[in-house]
Each structure stands twice: as C-alpha cells, then as structure tokens.
Design an enzyme around this catalytic site. Structure first.
Site: not given
Ligand code: UT7
Length: 324
Positions: A251, A281, A114
């Site tokens: 993020h 996500n 990520c």
C-alpha cells in the site's frame, strides 16, 4: 483437485488532473520539501468535478478486460474495494456492472479503507475456490479528494484519486506453491484504534459524508510492525521465507513505511514496486494501481511471487501472496 484464482488481466485509470506538491504551497503552510521528505509524495491525481469513483472504476475495468481479451459478459462477478462510493447505495460494483454493459452476474463493495484491496482479493478468491463464480473483476477505486479537509495540512497533501483492476479466473492447480494465482492471505483488524484514522461523518451519525481525520504519527508507528507481521504470516502459511518474494507490492501511504517494512522483511528496495511519488495515497486503489504500473514497466513477470500488504482505518490490515 485445487482451484486457484489466477490473474487473467490487469489495468488502471488515473484522472487527468495532476497536482504537484508546489500547488499546496500557495494555500497552506507547507512546502514541497516537507511533503517529499516526510511522505515520498511528489504529485497526485485528482478527479475532475463530476468524475465519480464508479467512473474511474469503469475505466480501470475496461483496461483490464482489454488486457485479458475478454468481454463484460465473460465476467461472473465484480468486487469493488472503496471507502468513497458515489452514493450511500447502491454499490459502486452495480454501477460498474451497468456502466460496462454487463447483463449477468453480481457485484458488491468491500469497505476496509486502505486495506480494502487485500480484503477484496481474499473475498474474490473465496468465491472462486467455493465455486460461486469463475471470473471476477476485482477493482480498487477511490476519490479521496472528496473527503479532504483542505485546511488540514497534515492530511490533504497525502491523498489522491485513481482506480486499478485485476481479473481473476478459476483454474486447476496442483495445490503446491508452483501454482499461479492466489496462494495465501492473512487479514486482521483491531477496532480499538478507530481514532487513528476515520471520517467524521456518516449516514447514521450526522447524515453527512464528513472529512478524513488522521493521527499520522501514531499510525506510522503501528504500520511497519503490523505490515511486516502480516506479510510474514501470509508467506509462512505456504512455507515461504520473507525474502523468497520477487516483488513486494505495498500500500502506497508513505515511502518511509514502505522502506521500513521492506527492510524488516529483508527485501531490497529494487524488489519493491513504488508509485507513491506519482499517485500519493489512493487508499484501496493503491495496490492494483501499483501492480498495473509494475506490469507496464516490465518489472512483474509471469511466474513471479508478489507479496501485497496494506494497513488503514479500522485499523484493518492484511497481506495476499500470489504468483503472477
Ligand atoms: O493509508 C492509511 C495509512 N496511513 C498511513 O500509514 C500514514 C501514516 N503516517 C504518515 O505517513 C506520517 O505520520 C505523516 C506523513 C502523516 C507525517 O509524518 P511524521 O514524520 O509522522 O510527522 P508528524 O506528524 O510528527 O509532524 C511533524 C511536524 C509537526 O509539527 P510540530 O508539531 O513538530 O511543530 C506537524 O505539525 O510536521 C508538521 N506538519 C507539516 N509541516 C509542513 C504536518 N503536516 C505538515 C505539512 N507541511 N503538510
């Protein structure tokens, strides 16, 4: 003379299929209300059967090229942040290169889960500043739907697929923070926390691609402090205070992490780009997707200071500060 990696273009692509939280209620012991309140996610996009990470990346790259009014052969290099490549090798970047019809330059992938996009931006910036390449397509592209365990309600409701891209170009700057482009970055990892987020398969382990495993709550407890610290460090490197930023582009893992980090940085939520409700996500794709959406919405404007920050498997985390 200072060379700055300045943004010339931006674009994104999301797969057509949108999956609302309520769809999971039919197959799992979960509710729209739980997903919404614990994560902020309302829906996500899933790639169609046969639609690969490189296909999403190519569409995002084409959008960024159109936005910059450039042709594929105007690009010197491609850096793709992904943890869900089409194949073990070759890189997604070389697949994008051929998919765009590029006949020159070079490309490679960066894997920091990520945090991949802040690592990719930092790598591309170094290539530009050192004179290796002048125009770089920096893409974040993922198909995390391919590594979900659809029986694990604690993970499969959280992730989505998508791609976003920026084109960076080397331009002469003054060397102070009035310059446009990437101004600073801060990268970190700590391999002792591997168990918090990993995929239980791999080429040299069991020859399988595996499924994502996450200890969500311990990771959640690490996230806010580490994200605040890395953004603070990157800003301090160029003499900026935390609340000097125009936009935090975080993020997009969880709205509670996003809000907690903004609060600790002293930045109000009307200066944070939030897309988690619509994308879930998307790992390394979440920051370029959020930037692209922020530009489309007319929020991010010429001259604004952006602070990106991300954390994920590794653990790996970091922040890039840039002036739009
Ligand atoms: O992108 C990489 C970085 N990723 C992250 O930063 C993710 C970090 N973690 C998180 O976002 C949050 O920890 C989650 C959204 C994953 C979970 O939220 P939480 O507030 O930490 O909940 P929890 O894990 O403590 O679980 C609370 C309860 C548990 O039940 P019990 O043990 O209290 O009875 C879970 O079993 O919620 C249960 N649960 C669910 N219930 C309904 C877990 N998943 C679900 C679900 N639906 N989908």
């Amino acid at each position: 003379m200072t060379i700055r990696a300045v943004v010339k273009g931006v674009g994104h692509y999301l797969p057509e299929r949108i999956v609302e939280n309520s769809e999971f209620e039919t197959t799992l012991d979960t509710t729209d209300e739980w997903i919404r309140t614990r994560s902020g996610i309302e829906r996500r996009h899933f790639a169609a059967e046969g639609e690969t990470t490189s296909m999403l990346a190519i569409k995002a790259a084409q959008a960024a090229l159109a936005n910059a009014d450039l042709m594929p052969d105007d690009i010197d290099a491609l850096v793709v942040a992904t943890s869900t490549p089409d194949l073990t090798f070759p890189s997604v970047a070389t697949m994008v290169q051929s998919g765009l019809g590029m006949t020159r330059g070079f490309g490679f992938d960066v894997q920091a889960v990520c945090a991949g996009y802040v690592y990719a931006l930092t790598t591309a910036n170094a290539l530009i500043v050192s004179g290796q390449a002048n125009r770089i397509l920096v893409i974040g592209a993922e198909t995390f739907s391919r590594i979900m365990d659809w029986t694990d309600r604690s993970t499969c409701v959280l992730f989505g697929d998508g791609a976003g891209a920026l084109i960076l170009e080397g331009q002469e700057g003054t060397g102070d923070i009035s310059d446009r482009g990437i101004l600073s970055s801060d990268l970190n990892s700590d391999g002792r926390h591997r168990e918090m987020l990993y995929v239980d398969g791999g080429v040299s382990t069991n020859g399988q691609s595996g499924k994502l495993r996450m200890q969500g709550n311990p990771l959640f407890r690490q996230a806010v402090d580490k994200l605040t610290q890395t953004a603070h460090t990157a800003l301090a490197k160029i003499g900026l205070a935390d609340n000097d930023v125009d936009w935090i582009v975080p993020h997009q893992a969880n709205i509670r992490i996003i809000k907690g980090t903004a609060k600790k940085l002293g930045v109000s939520m009307d200066r944070v780009i939030v897309t988690v409700q619509d994308h879930g996500n998307t790992s390394a794709a979440s920051i370029p997707l959020a930037i692209s959406v922020g530009v489309d919405q007319g929020k991010i404007k010429h001259g604004d200071i952006l602070a990106t920050e991300a954390i994920g498997g590794g653990l790996a985390w970091g922040s890039v500060i840039l002036r739009w």
